[in-house]
Scaffold this motif. Structure first.
Motif, short mmCIF file in Angstrom:
data_model
loop_
_atom_site.label_atom_id
_atom_site.label_comp_id
_atom_site.label_asym_id
_atom_site.label_seq_id
_atom_site.Cartn_x
_atom_site.Cartn_y
_atom_site.Cartn_z
N ARG A 22 0.84 -1.23 0.12
CA ARG A 22 -0.19 -0.19 0.05
C ARG A 22 1.00 1.18 -0.22
O ARG A 22 0.39 2.59 -0.58
CB ARG A 22 -0.70 -0.05 1.43
N HIS B 256 -0.52 -0.59 -7.34
CA HIS B 256 -1.15 -1.67 -8.11
C HIS B 256 -1.92 -2.31 -7.21
O HIS B 256 -2.02 -2.58 -6.00
CB HIS B 256 0.25 -2.44 -8.26
N ASP B 257 -2.99 -3.18 -7.88
CA ASP B 257 -3.88 -3.84 -7.31
C ASP B 257 -3.61 -5.32 -7.09
O ASP B 257 -4.01 -6.03 -6.17
CB ASP B 257 -5.16 -4.00 -8.07
N GLY C 53 -7.18 -5.53 -5.54
CA GLY C 53 -6.92 -4.24 -4.62
C GLY C 53 -7.29 -4.80 -3.16
O GLY C 53 -7.55 -3.73 -2.48
N ARG C 54 -7.27 -5.91 -3.00
CA ARG C 54 -7.68 -6.23 -1.38
C ARG C 54 -6.64 -7.41 -1.06
O ARG C 54 -6.02 -8.28 -1.70
CB ARG C 54 -8.89 -7.09 -1.52
#
Length: 325
Positions: A143, A150-151, A170-171
């Motif tokens: 992050r 970047h996801d 993204g998780r």
């Protein structure tokens, strides 16, 4: 261990909870390792106002050392700033049940089923988050470090062991047992590899950890050396050092193949102490993945920005944001 959900981060605050911290609030982070507990107090800009480290005692006594280190860091602050501490985060190794605030198991430190509960909150008088050390270190690199923007990112934390994190869509991916990213215990040399402490044979960690690289070099050269950094320093002129590094890179690349085919990450971020080897590690790994991958795109291999400080940096960031978002 029973099969309750570990690692849903119920100790973490709800999304947006970071707004509850005043702009001048300070955060305390502790990163607990097998040999050293490191701590830091930071302001909202990430500037460290106090930092320190103490040896990690064996067993449950380590928790008393954590409290004492936090106390000493607070004592370093001017008296008028000690009351600005808004939240803290304590990162624990091994298996961590964040939902019930239990340090389930750490073989390196020697604790089992230690109920942390609200002891730190009661001790310091602020909310304290408990999390897995590598989960937070990898989250910080994704992050806020080399993976930001970047996801889909794999973070590999290379040190005395090998583990990491996976961000997809993204998780941050979390398993039913909390930590998804035990890359070091993927068997890649099951027929002729070394026994791994986990019980399998030929795991990535038996060749690609700092400990393994050092051991491999000593076995091949017959010479003692002070750690993996010294092995990398011998490149390219020492054949035994080159072979030890080649073995590590090949094992790491083989172990990543399944993850890359399944998740198609854009980046592989190398973190932890071994990331200090720089291009001597990242470039061969990039080449090894390029040679092996045929169906999915080859991710870019980059060096982490936080290196061996990823856990400590992540701890203060986690304390400020309140969740691994």
């Amino acid at each position: 261990m029973d099969t309750h959900r570990v690692g849903s981060s119920a100790s973490a605050l709800a999304p947006g909870a970071e707004s509850s911290l005043a702009p001048d609030a300070l955060t305390l982070g502790l990163d607990v390792g097998g040999t050293t507990i490191k701590g830091e107090i930071a302001d909202a800009s990430g500037t460290a106002l106090a930092a320190g480290a103490v040896p990690t005692p064996r067993g449950a006594a380590a928790f008393e050392a954590m409290e004492a280190l936090g106390d000493s860091l607070l004592a370093e602050l001017p008296a008028d700033r000690r009351g600005l501490l808004g939240r803290a985060a304590v990162l624990l190794p091994g298996i961590v049940d964040t939902e019930r605030s239990i340090a389930v198991f750490s073989g390196n430190i020697g604790w089992r089923d230690v109920h942390v509960g609200d002891r730190f909150t009661r001790h310091w008088g602020v909310p304290v988050l408990i999390e897995h050390d590598v989960a937070v270190a990898g989250w910080a690199e994704w992050r806020f470090g080399a993976g930001r923007g970047h996801d889909d990112v794999v973070v590999i934390v290379l040190g005395t062991g090998v583990s990491g994190t996976l961000a997809a869509g993204g998780r941050l991916v979390r398993s039913g047992f909390g930590q998804a990213g035990e890359y070091g215990h993927i068997p890649v040399r099951p027929a002729d590899g070394l026994p791994c402490p986990c019980g399998n044979v030929g795991c990535v960690e038996t060749l690609a950890s700092a400990t393994a690289i050092t051991r491999n070099y000593i076995r091949r050269s017959g010479r003692e050396v002070d750690g993996a950094a010294a092995v990398f320093a011998l490149l390219p002129g020492a054949p035994a050092a080159a072979r030890a590094v080649d073995d590590a890179v090949a094992a790491l690349a083989d172990g990543l193949l399944g993850v890359i085919h399944a998740a198609c990450p854009e980046l592989v971020v190398l973190g932890g102490g071994l990331a200090g080897a720089g291009a001597a590690l990242s470039e061969p790994l990039q080449a090894a993945l390029t040679q092996r991958l045929r169906v999915v795109p080859v991710p870019e291999v980059v060096l982490g920005e936080f290196g061996a400080r990823a856990g400590l940096t992540g701890a203060t960031l986690f304390a400020r944001h309140g969740a691994l978002l």
